[in-house]
Structures are given as C-alpha cells and as structure tokens.
Design a protein around this motif. Structure first.
Motif, mmCIF file in Angstrom:
data_model
loop_
_atom_site.group_PDB
_atom_site.id
_atom_site.type_symbol
_atom_site.label_atom_id
_atom_site.label_comp_id
_atom_site.label_asym_id
_atom_site.label_seq_id
_atom_site.Cartn_x
_atom_site.Cartn_y
_atom_site.Cartn_z
ATOM 1 N N VAL A 250 0.814 -1.123 -0.001
ATOM 2 C CA VAL A 250 -0.008 -0.105 0.005
ATOM 3 C C VAL A 250 0.969 1.258 -0.108
ATOM 4 C CG1 VAL A 250 -1.835 1.223 1.347
ATOM 5 C CG2 VAL A 250 -1.903 -1.196 1.026
ATOM 6 N N TYR A 251 2.029 1.337 0.656
ATOM 7 C CA TYR A 251 2.671 2.618 1.025
ATOM 8 C C TYR A 251 3.430 2.519 -0.520
ATOM 9 C CZ TYR A 251 1.675 1.946 5.736
ATOM 10 O OH TYR A 251 1.172 1.622 7.023
ATOM 11 N N LYS A 252 3.813 1.477 -1.141
ATOM 12 C CA LYS A 252 4.532 1.569 -2.426
ATOM 13 C C LYS A 252 3.856 2.070 -3.372
ATOM 14 C CE LYS A 252 7.248 -1.058 -5.503
ATOM 15 N NZ LYS A 252 6.782 -0.469 -6.726
ATOM 16 N N VAL A 253 2.426 1.837 -3.378
ATOM 17 C CA VAL A 253 1.508 2.332 -4.428
ATOM 18 C C VAL A 253 1.234 3.927 -4.146
ATOM 19 C CG1 VAL A 253 -0.962 2.295 -5.270
ATOM 20 C CG2 VAL A 253 0.341 0.120 -4.590
ATOM 21 N N ASP A 254 1.215 4.132 -2.840
ATOM 22 C CA ASP A 254 1.136 5.524 -2.509
ATOM 23 C C ASP A 254 2.269 6.464 -3.007
ATOM 24 O OD1 ASP A 254 -1.200 5.210 -1.216
ATOM 25 O OD2 ASP A 254 -0.191 4.898 0.820
ATOM 26 N N SER A 255 3.409 5.982 -2.920
ATOM 27 C CA SER A 255 4.731 6.412 -3.460
ATOM 28 C C SER A 255 4.396 6.702 -5.031
ATOM 29 C CB SER A 255 6.028 5.747 -3.064
ATOM 30 O OG SER A 255 7.020 6.166 -3.834
ATOM 31 N N ASP A 256 4.120 5.510 -5.749
ATOM 32 C CA ASP A 256 3.893 5.491 -7.091
ATOM 33 C C ASP A 256 2.896 6.573 -7.536
ATOM 34 O OD1 ASP A 256 5.775 3.698 -7.263
ATOM 35 O OD2 ASP A 256 4.464 1.767 -7.448
ATOM 36 N N LEU A 257 1.711 6.647 -6.608
ATOM 37 C CA LEU A 257 0.732 7.758 -7.076
ATOM 38 C C LEU A 257 1.177 9.041 -7.020
ATOM 39 C CD1 LEU A 257 -2.419 6.296 -4.987
ATOM 40 C CD2 LEU A 257 -2.151 6.770 -7.456
ATOM 41 N N GLU A 258 2.041 9.629 -5.821
ATOM 42 C CA GLU A 258 2.542 10.822 -5.803
ATOM 43 C C GLU A 258 3.492 10.873 -6.889
ATOM 44 O OE1 GLU A 258 5.389 13.382 -2.637
ATOM 45 O OE2 GLU A 258 4.778 11.158 -2.161
ATOM 46 N N MET A 259 4.384 9.973 -7.404
ATOM 47 C CA MET A 259 5.194 10.204 -8.607
ATOM 48 C C MET A 259 4.390 10.486 -10.018
ATOM 49 S SD MET A 259 8.155 7.106 -7.836
ATOM 50 C CE MET A 259 8.759 7.542 -9.376
ATOM 51 N N GLN A 260 3.347 9.455 -10.019
ATOM 52 C CA GLN A 260 2.578 9.582 -11.141
ATOM 53 C C GLN A 260 1.862 11.247 -11.284
ATOM 54 O OE1 GLN A 260 2.923 7.507 -13.333
ATOM 55 N NE2 GLN A 260 1.229 7.852 -14.755
ATOM 56 N N GLY A 261 1.108 11.564 -9.968
ATOM 57 C CA GLY A 261 0.703 12.892 -10.180
ATOM 58 C C GLY A 261 1.516 13.828 -10.538
ATOM 59 N N ALA A 262 3.006 13.710 -9.926
ATOM 60 C CA ALA A 262 3.838 14.890 -10.464
ATOM 61 C C ALA A 262 4.258 14.630 -11.849
ATOM 62 C CB ALA A 262 5.054 14.562 -9.420
ATOM 63 N N ARG A 263 4.034 13.529 -12.491
ATOM 64 C CA ARG A 263 4.295 13.478 -13.842
ATOM 65 C C ARG A 263 2.992 14.019 -14.714
ATOM 66 N NH1 ARG A 263 3.395 9.345 -17.738
ATOM 67 N NH2 ARG A 263 4.742 9.265 -19.368
ATOM 68 N N ILE A 264 1.924 13.853 -14.224
ATOM 69 C CA ILE A 264 0.741 14.487 -14.868
ATOM 70 C C ILE A 264 0.821 15.777 -14.813
ATOM 71 C CG2 ILE A 264 -1.779 14.614 -14.648
ATOM 72 C CD1 ILE A 264 -1.854 11.663 -13.925
ATOM 73 N N GLU A 265 1.189 16.471 -13.751
ATOM 74 C CA GLU A 265 1.144 17.810 -13.576
ATOM 75 C C GLU A 265 2.293 18.565 -14.532
ATOM 76 O OE1 GLU A 265 -0.563 19.840 -11.928
ATOM 77 O OE2 GLU A 265 -1.958 18.374 -11.394
ATOM 78 N N LYS A 805 -3.002 8.377 -20.866
ATOM 79 C CA LYS A 805 -2.485 7.208 -20.322
ATOM 80 C C LYS A 805 -1.783 7.238 -18.944
ATOM 81 C CE LYS A 805 -0.826 5.514 -25.044
ATOM 82 N NZ LYS A 805 0.430 5.133 -25.684
ATOM 83 N N ALA A 806 -1.336 8.395 -18.691
ATOM 84 C CA ALA A 806 -0.905 8.747 -17.181
ATOM 85 C C ALA A 806 -1.902 8.816 -16.312
ATOM 86 C CB ALA A 806 -0.114 10.122 -17.028
ATOM 87 N N GLU A 807 -3.109 9.469 -16.744
ATOM 88 C CA GLU A 807 -4.484 9.611 -15.897
ATOM 89 C C GLU A 807 -4.726 8.135 -15.551
ATOM 90 O OE1 GLU A 807 -6.775 12.294 -17.976
ATOM 91 O OE2 GLU A 807 -5.897 14.117 -16.991
ATOM 92 N N ALA A 808 -5.124 7.394 -16.807
ATOM 93 C CA ALA A 808 -5.437 6.196 -16.632
ATOM 94 C C ALA A 808 -4.506 5.117 -15.731
ATOM 95 C CB ALA A 808 -5.647 5.219 -17.941
ATOM 96 N N LYS A 809 -3.258 5.440 -15.903
ATOM 97 C CA LYS A 809 -2.280 4.709 -15.191
ATOM 98 C C LYS A 809 -2.511 5.269 -13.553
ATOM 99 C CE LYS A 809 1.287 2.291 -13.949
ATOM 100 N NZ LYS A 809 1.345 0.775 -13.676
ATOM 101 N N TYR A 810 -2.663 6.476 -13.368
ATOM 102 C CA TYR A 810 -3.147 7.264 -11.994
ATOM 103 C C TYR A 810 -4.303 6.375 -11.561
ATOM 104 C CZ TYR A 810 -3.542 10.476 -8.270
ATOM 105 O OH TYR A 810 -3.742 11.148 -7.275
ATOM 106 N N GLN A 811 -5.335 6.159 -12.294
ATOM 107 C CA GLN A 811 -6.554 5.590 -11.862
ATOM 108 C C GLN A 811 -6.227 4.152 -11.612
ATOM 109 O OE1 GLN A 811 -9.324 7.294 -11.278
ATOM 110 N NE2 GLN A 811 -10.330 5.548 -10.339
ATOM 111 N N GLU A 812 -5.477 3.677 -12.257
ATOM 112 C CA GLU A 812 -5.317 2.145 -11.973
ATOM 113 C C GLU A 812 -4.441 2.034 -10.748
ATOM 114 O OE1 GLU A 812 -2.917 0.484 -15.127
ATOM 115 O OE2 GLU A 812 -4.555 0.561 -16.688
ATOM 116 N N LEU A 813 -3.406 2.884 -10.290
ATOM 117 C CA LEU A 813 -2.976 2.858 -9.142
ATOM 118 C C LEU A 813 -3.939 3.240 -8.111
ATOM 119 C CD1 LEU A 813 0.440 4.902 -10.163
ATOM 120 C CD2 LEU A 813 0.025 2.487 -9.547
ATOM 121 N N VAL A 814 -4.859 4.125 -8.216
ATOM 122 C CA VAL A 814 -5.923 4.483 -7.081
ATOM 123 C C VAL A 814 -6.483 3.111 -6.856
ATOM 124 C CG1 VAL A 814 -8.045 5.912 -6.646
ATOM 125 C CG2 VAL A 814 -6.004 6.943 -7.510
#
Length: 903
Positions: A250-265, A805-814
């Motif tokens: 779970v904590y790893k996915v949280d880290s990936d979510l943060e990185m993916q959010g930064a990439r989307i921005e 794709k990044a948003e879809a990846k972000y949603q997959e991570l969510v």
C-alpha cells in the motif's frame, strides 16, 4: 347406527390435544375439531369418519399404517381422487411438564403430510413457525408425554375392543391386561437392565484400563509443547512480517501515486507551451498562405501581362516584317526603274545605232541573238523557280514553327491551369486535414468550427438565465450504431440539421440568439421543442415497409429530445438509406409498396423522392467534405494526407513540364526569328530575279519589235516614245525615292520600338520568372511551416495521449491502492502495523525476502511437528479434561454399579 366416541382430555395438563385438522384424509375432505376441556364425545352415522379421527391421531404421533389396522401403507389414507393428505394435531404445552417451552411456547403443532410416494412430519410452535422435522424429535415428544398409541389403554380401536370383548381365554385376557397395564414393559425393562449392568461392569473395567495410555500420551504432549514454543515464536515473527509486507505494498502504491501525479502535472504544464507553438505556427502558416495567394495573384497578372507583351511583340514583329518587306519591294522597284531607264537609254542608243546599221546587222545577228536570248531566258527562269521554291519552303517552315509556338503557348496555359487546380486541391486537402485534426481533438467543432465552441462558452456563461439548458449541436449528440458505413448518406439526409440547437421555448430562443451574436455565430439554426415530451413511439404501420434501414434506425442518442426533433423536424423515420442508384430507384418510386417513404439517399450521394406523379432524382454533390459522424478520423486524415502528397507531387511534375515547355517555346521563337530573316532574304532574292526575268523579256520583245521595224520613220517614232517613257520613269523614280525614305524611316522606327519592347518584355519575363521562383520558395516555406505545425499538432496529440495514459495509470494505481488497502485490511488494520513500528523504510521486496527466509526456516522446523502449539495445547487440555472426566466418570460408574449390585 350412531356410536359415540369418547375422548378424555384434561386441559390443564401439558400434552393434551386442543385441535385436530384433517385434509383429504380417508373420508374427510376438510375437517377441523376443537376439543373440549374434559371428556369429548364424537357421534355420527356408520362410515361418517369417527374412526378416521382416531386413526389420524395415531398417524400424527408416528404410528405406522399397519399399526392402525386400517391400511397397509400410508398412501391408502389419501382420499380417493386426491394426491395428498394432511393431518394436523395441536397439543397443549403449558405447565410444569411442558416440552421444550423455550422453543415451542404454549402449544405444539404436529403436521404429517402424506403423498403418493413419501410422508413427512413437521413440528411447529404456537405461531406456526417450523421448529423441527426430525423423527427423533417426535419420538422424544411422544416419550416425554407418555403417548403410546399402540397401548390399548391409550387408544382403543374398534378392532381391539371387539377382540377384548369376544375373547374367552383367561390367558389371552391376562396378556391383554399385562400389556395394557404396562407390566410386560416393566418386566422387559428389568431384564434389559440386568443385562446392561453386567455389560456396564465389564465396560467400566475396560475404561479404567484405557486411562493409563492416555496418561502416557499426556506426558509426551507436554514434551512436544515445550519443543513447539520455539516454532511458535518463529510463526509469530512471520505473521508480523506478513502484516508489514501487506501494508508495504500500500505504501509503495502511495509513492507511485505521488510520482504519477507529479508526472501528470509536468505533462499538463507542457501543453500550453506546445499549444503556443501550434498557434504561432498556425499564424505563420496563415501569413504564408496569404503571401502565397498574393504572389499567385501577382504571377497571374504578370503572366497575363507577359502574354500581352508577347502578343504585342509578335504583332510588332509582323508589322516590322511587313515594313521591311515594303522597303525591300520599293528598293527592288527603284532598282528596277533605274534599270528600266538605263535600258531605255541603251535602247534609244541601240535604236539610233540600229537606224544606221539596221540593214547590215539585221540579217547577220537575227539567228544568233534569238538562240542566246532563249538560253538566257531559261537560265533566268530556273533561277526564279529555285528562289521561289526556297521562299515557299522557308515560309512553310515559318508557318509550322508558328503553329508549334501557338500549341506550346496553349500547352503552357493548360499546365498553368493544372498547377492552379493542384494547388487548389492541396489547399482543400490541407483544410480538410486541419478540420479533421480539430474534430479529433473536440468532436463538437465538426458542427460549426470555432464559432460553436464560442457559442457553447457563452451558453455556459449564461446558463442560469435559461429555463432549460439548450441542446446542441445535434450532431454532437448522435452516433451511428453499426459502424461508419452509412455516414455519407446520413449526413446528406440530415444536412444543416446536424448544426442546429434545441431550446424549450421562445424566450430561450431569443437568449440563445443573443449568445450567438456575442459568439459571432450569426446564422445558427434554432429549433423550439418541448423537452418534457416523452420518447415518440412510432407505430409499425407508419414506417417504410422495406428491408433497408432508415436514418432513424442507424442513429443512437442518449437524449430522447434529440431523437424526437429528428423525427418531427427531419422526418428521419421516413428517410430510407440504400447502397446504390438502382436499388434507390426501386425503393423511391414503387409507391404501391412503400407509401411511407419520403426520401431515399444512396451511399454515392443521390437523393430520390416522389411527389404525386413527379419523380425527382438529385445528383450527388461533387464537393467532397470530411465525414463528421465517423467514430474515428485517423483513416480519413491518412487518406487526405496521402491525396495531398500525390497532388503536391503532381504539381511539381506540372511545374517541371511548364519550365520545359517554356524553354522549348523560347527555342521555337528563336528559330522563328531566324527563319523569318532567311525567308525575307529568299523573298528579296526571288523578287529581284523575277524582275530581272521580266526586264529581259521586255527588252527582248522590244528588240524584236525594233528589228521588225520596216522603215526609218517608225524607228524615230519609237525613239521618241522611249524618250517620253524615260521622262515618265524618271518622275516615278523621284516618287519612289520619297516612298523609300518614308519606308526606311518607318522600318527604323518599328525596329527601335521592337528593340525597346524586347528590352521591356525581357524585364517582365525576368520578373515573372523571379516571381515564379519566389512562389516556389514560398510554397516550400508554406509546406515546411505546415509540416512543423503538423509536427507540433502530432506532439500535442502525443502529449494528450500521454496525459490520458498517465491519468489511466493514475486511476489504475488508485484502484490498486484501494484493492491493496482492502486486502491488507483483511490481514490486519493499519493501526496494528503502526503499533509494530511500521515498515521502518523497508520496501516490499526486502520484506518479501525476509518472509521467504522465515517461511523456509519454518518449513524445515514444522515437519518435526504435525500439529501447531495451539492444537497441542488444546489436545493436551482436552486429553487432561478427558482423562480427569474419565477418571471421575469411572469412579461414578463404579459407585453406581456397587449401589445397583447391593440393591
């Protein structure tokens, strides 16, 4: 005969019967009896079913069919003509002797249902709720209330009564008495108890011996428990690591979510930069297109001017040729007149000499002169014929070259038209590609361009002022249900209706008009329609009776108002779509079969309809337009790009052909000028030789006539005439001098004008060629700018795809985070992991390796022990309790056996 049946019931005691209900049982269809508090009597005719009630009681309490002595099987109790029977008996369950009052309450209902194949018994509580259907429960109830239906004192049937009354044997009566008073049962019980005591004594001895192995097992279990404590500690540590591992994911996915959010921005921050570049390139493209159009217009005017100059040049060249020809003719004529005068002077002298020598020389020279003159005439005639053929040949070559020049100019004009058509097609294809790319980004722009986007922004800004938000454009709210096959026909059928907006009343219509003016969208089509109208249901008889689809059948919309408007305004339910022209004619003009058909549209663009007796066929529109209802624009964009590239290559080929044709034309013009000079020289030579021939003939005739003069007076008269002619020719010679001077001045003026025109024309031609080179450079710059714009648009499309794709990846991570959190929560709550100190910065891979190591260690230790420590502790406690219980039970058994034996 009435025979009363007596029931003795004491209401205050538990186990007494309150109610009996029979359905399709023996002779009763539906019978219900409420029994009184004490003694109850049942009376009736023979065969009225009194014994059936007593039989039903026996059946309800579990008696077999043979035990009732009324039937061999239970299905024989089912009333004739029925498929099942029901017996329901309600027992009182109040008082100290109540049977399981906590389950059944104050009454127990026993229901026995009999069918052709089976029978079932159900016990219910007072409210009719099912409690049990087991036979053991019924036997326990019967035993509890001591209801023995086979005891004659409990249930005395007619057969048993008759048997007792008519029996004359004392032994049989004693047996009946022994059985009825339960003495036989008591005797059987005593004998059975004696056997049980003997068996129990042996069993107790065996039980006492069986305790010793268990005591040994207890000692072995204690030793195992001590050995298992170490394994238990490893197991506990492994469980803690598994909990940490679960939450570490779970904590790893949280880290990936943060990185993916930064990439989307980061990707979204790049969009304005790319858009600004696209806008800049679009501005450059528009500017280059404007310059290209201006240069093209300028070249067209220059081309027209050059054509006029060349035409003037040709006309001036022709005029100069005529003037030069006239001058040459005058010179030849002048020389001819001079020669004539000279000849006349010679002739006078000759005549004067002939006067003196006429008689002497006439006879001697007549034959020789005639022979020489004829030979001279033949030579002169051959020279004239040769000059004439040379002049004719050169003239024919000049005409052929002039015709080739005219054909070359016509060919150049045709090639220029082809280049213009190719450039027009290329601009159209570029426009279509731009529209499709814009439509691909936002489908709404296909139905009005940027104006409809501005209009939608105005509607959004004023949405609170509308009674109901407008719906539109209609094209953005419909899709095709079976692919893009019918897109051309549907778009032709709906036309401008795809760009229309729908409002609910006139006030909203005026407000929408105001929004359209603000958005610079002047001619928007607005339809007023009641939004509350439900979806129209069109009866089948009002639809076209054909196997071909209608416009309505191939359209889909989530908004029923849109479909209603298409039906009411566009009559889409009566527009039939066909594949080709021939099928369309059959469907459109066969009114006897298709009376509900309004219009027929074909895939190749034909529109057909029939009004009264007039049949109308409208041909397809040749102007191609990008399909707006297609689900995907990629294929159309690729086709347009391919067509644009082909047109561009064709234009380049045409330009090369044009340059080659112009070079060939210039070569032909140079050849024409050379041929004209040679033709003038040949013509001059021909005229001169022709005049020489004529003069020689005239002199020959004159000499002949002179030689034939017979008298001296005639010769003097001839001399006088010749002298007069000499004077006349001298006067004409003076006039010829004046005309020659004028012709020379005119020729010089024309030559100067021609040279000036050639100089100015050369400047115009050079300017035209320079402008054409600039046009080619401008076109290349335009293609380069369009390529850069398309590149940035492609980059924009890729960026948007990356964002999607990044948003879809972000949603997959969510979703993965939710799923991981759910699974981890099943293992343990997060607070428990935090209480253990969290993951301490350990990643899932590291924790997984630790779990694997401990798990392998545990697998090596566990084979030594088949059970866990809990099982061993439980087994130890169970065995300890069991052995203690057995020891206590054995002592109790022994004491009871001792007491029973003493008794």
């Amino acid at each position: 005969m009435d025979e009363p049946m007596t029931f003795s019931i004491q209401r205050s005691k538990a186990g007494t019967v309150n109610r009996i209900r029979l359905e399709s049982f023996m002779c009763h269809s539906n019978l219900e009896i409420e029994l009184g508090d004490c003694v109850n009597f049942v009376t009736g005719q023979n065969g009225s079913g009194k014994s059936a009630i007593l039989t039903a009681l026996c059946v309800a309490f579990g008696c077999r069919a043979k035990g009732t002595q009324r039937a061999s099987t239970l299905k024989d109790f089912i009333k004739t003509g029925c498929s099942s029977a029901l017996v329901s008996v309600e027992l009182n369950n109040e008082g100290d002797d109540a049977f399981k009052p906590e389950l059944y309450g104050g009454a127990i209902i026993i229901e026995r249902r009999i069918s052709e194949s089976t029978s079932s018994t159900v016990l219910k509580d007072r409210r009719g709720k099912r409690v049990s259907s087991k036979k053991e429960e019924l036997l326990e109830l019967v035993e509890h209330f001591n209801i023995d239906v086979e005891n004659p004192c409990v249930v005395m049937s007619q057969d048993k009564s008759r048997e007792f009354l008519h029996s004359g044997n004392d032994k049989d009566k004693f047996k009946f008495f022994f059985k009825a008073t339960l003495l036989q049962q008591v005797n059987d019980l005593l004998e059975n108890i004696d056997q049980i005591l003997k068996s129990a004594n042996g069993t107790v001895c065996e039980l006492e011996d069986s305790v010793k192995p268990i005591e040994k097992e207890l000692n072995e279990l204690q030793e195992k428990i001590d050995n298992m404590k170490h394994v238990e500690r490893i197991t506990q540590e492994l469980q803690e690591l598994k909990k940490k591992l679960a939450w570490s994911w779970v904590y790893k996915v949280d880290s990936d979510l943060e990185m993916q959010g930064a990439r989307i921005e980061k990707l979204k921050d790049r969009i304005p930069v790319v858009q600004s570049r696209i806008d800049h390139k679009m501005g450059v493209v528009e500017e280059l297109r404007q310059h290209f159009a201006e240069k093209k217009t300028r070249i067209a005017s220059m081309m027209e001017k050059t054509s006029e100059v060349r035409k003037m040049q040709d006309e001036l060249q022709q005029t100069l040729s005529l003037a030069t020809k006239e001058k040459l003719e005058l010179e030849v004529e002048y020389k001819h007149k001079v020669n004539v005068i000279r000849n006349m002077v010679k002739r006078v002298r000759l005549l004067e000499q002939q006067v003196r020598e006429i008689h002497e020389q006439h006879i001697k020279n007549t034959q020789a002169e005639e022979s020489q003159i004829e030979e001279k005439l033949k030579e002169l005639q051959i020279e004239v014929d040769t000059a004439d053929s040379t002049f004719t040949r050169l003239k024919e070559e000049e005409n052929l070259l002039s015709e080739s020049i005219n054909q070359g100019r016509v060919e150049i004009r045709k090639i220029a038209e082809e280049i213009e058509n190719c450039e027009k097609q290329h601009r159209e294809f570029s426009t279509h590609i731009h529209e499709l790319q814009r439509n691909q980004t936002n489908k709404v722009t296909a139905f009005g361009g940027e104006r409809v986007i501005n209009l939608l922004r105005e509607i959004e800004r004023r949405h609170q002022r509308f009674k109901k938000p407008p719906i539109g454009p209609i094209g953005a709210h419909v899709t095709l249900v079976n692919g893009d096959k019918w897109a051309p026909a549907v778009e032709q059928a709906l036309g401008k209706l795809l760009e229309a907006f729908i409002v609910t009343d006139h006030k909203d219509c005026l407000l929408l008009r105001s929004c359209a003016r603000e958005a610079n969208y002047s001619y928007v089509k607005i339809i007023i329609y009641d939004f509350s109208t439900p979806r129209l249901d069109i009866p089948h008889h009002m639809l076209p009776q054909t196997e071909h689809p209608t416009t309505l059948s191939v359209l889909h919309s989530e908004n029923h108002t849109v479909l209603n408007v298409l039906v009411d305004v566009g009559n889409v339910e009566r527009q039939v779509l066909v594949e080709n022209y021939e099928v369309g004619k059959v469907v459109a003009f066969n009114n006897s079969r298709n009376s509900n058909v309004k219009e027929v549209y074909t895939l190749d663009g034909f529109k057909m309809f029939s009004r009264a007796s007039v049949e109308t066929i409208l041909p397809s529109n040749k102007t191609f337009r990008a399909r707006r209802l297609c689900s995907s624009f990629d294929e159309q964009i690729q086709n347009f790009e391919r067509e644009a590239l082909n047109v561009q290559e064709t234009a380049q080929q045409c330009r090369r052909r044009k340059r080659n044709a112009e070079q060939q034309l210039q070569h032909l013009q140079d050849g024409v000028r050379s041929i004209k000079r040679r033709c003038q020289d040949a013509e001059r030579d021909f005229i001169q030789k022709k005049l020489v021939l004529q003069d020689f003939r005239k002199s020959y005739v004159a000499e002949a006539s002179a030689s034939s003069a017979s008298t001296f007076d005639e010769l003097h008269l001839e001399i006088s005439k010749v002298q007069e002619e000499i004077q006349e020719n001298e006067m004409l010679l003076e006039k010829f001098k004046v005309r020659m001077h004028e012709a020379e001045v005119k020729a010089n003026d024309l030559r100067v004008s021609f040279e000036n025109l050639c100089k100015s024309a050369k400047g115009d031609v050079d300017a035209y060629e320079e402008a054409e080179r600039d046009l080619i450079c401008n076109e290349e710059a335009l293609r380069s700018a369009e390529a850069e714009k398309n590149h940035y648009e492609g980059v924009m499309s890729k960026e948007l795809d990356e964002i999607k794709k990044a948003e879809a990846k972000y949603q997959e991570l969510v979703n993965l985070r939710e799923e991981s959190s759910r699974k981890a929560s099943i293992i343990c709550p997060e607070s428990e992991v935090e209480a253990l100190g969290g993951c301490n910065g350990s990643n899932p891979e590291k924790l997984s390796a630790q779990v694997t190591t401990l798990d392998q260690r545990l697998k090596r230790e566990r084979p030594r022990f088949s059970e866990s420590i809990d099982d061993l502790m439980t087994l130890y406690e169970e065995k300890q309790c069991k052995i203690l219980g057995k020891q206590q039970r054995n002592r109790n058994f022994r004491e009871k056996l001792d007491v029973s034996t003493i008794d």
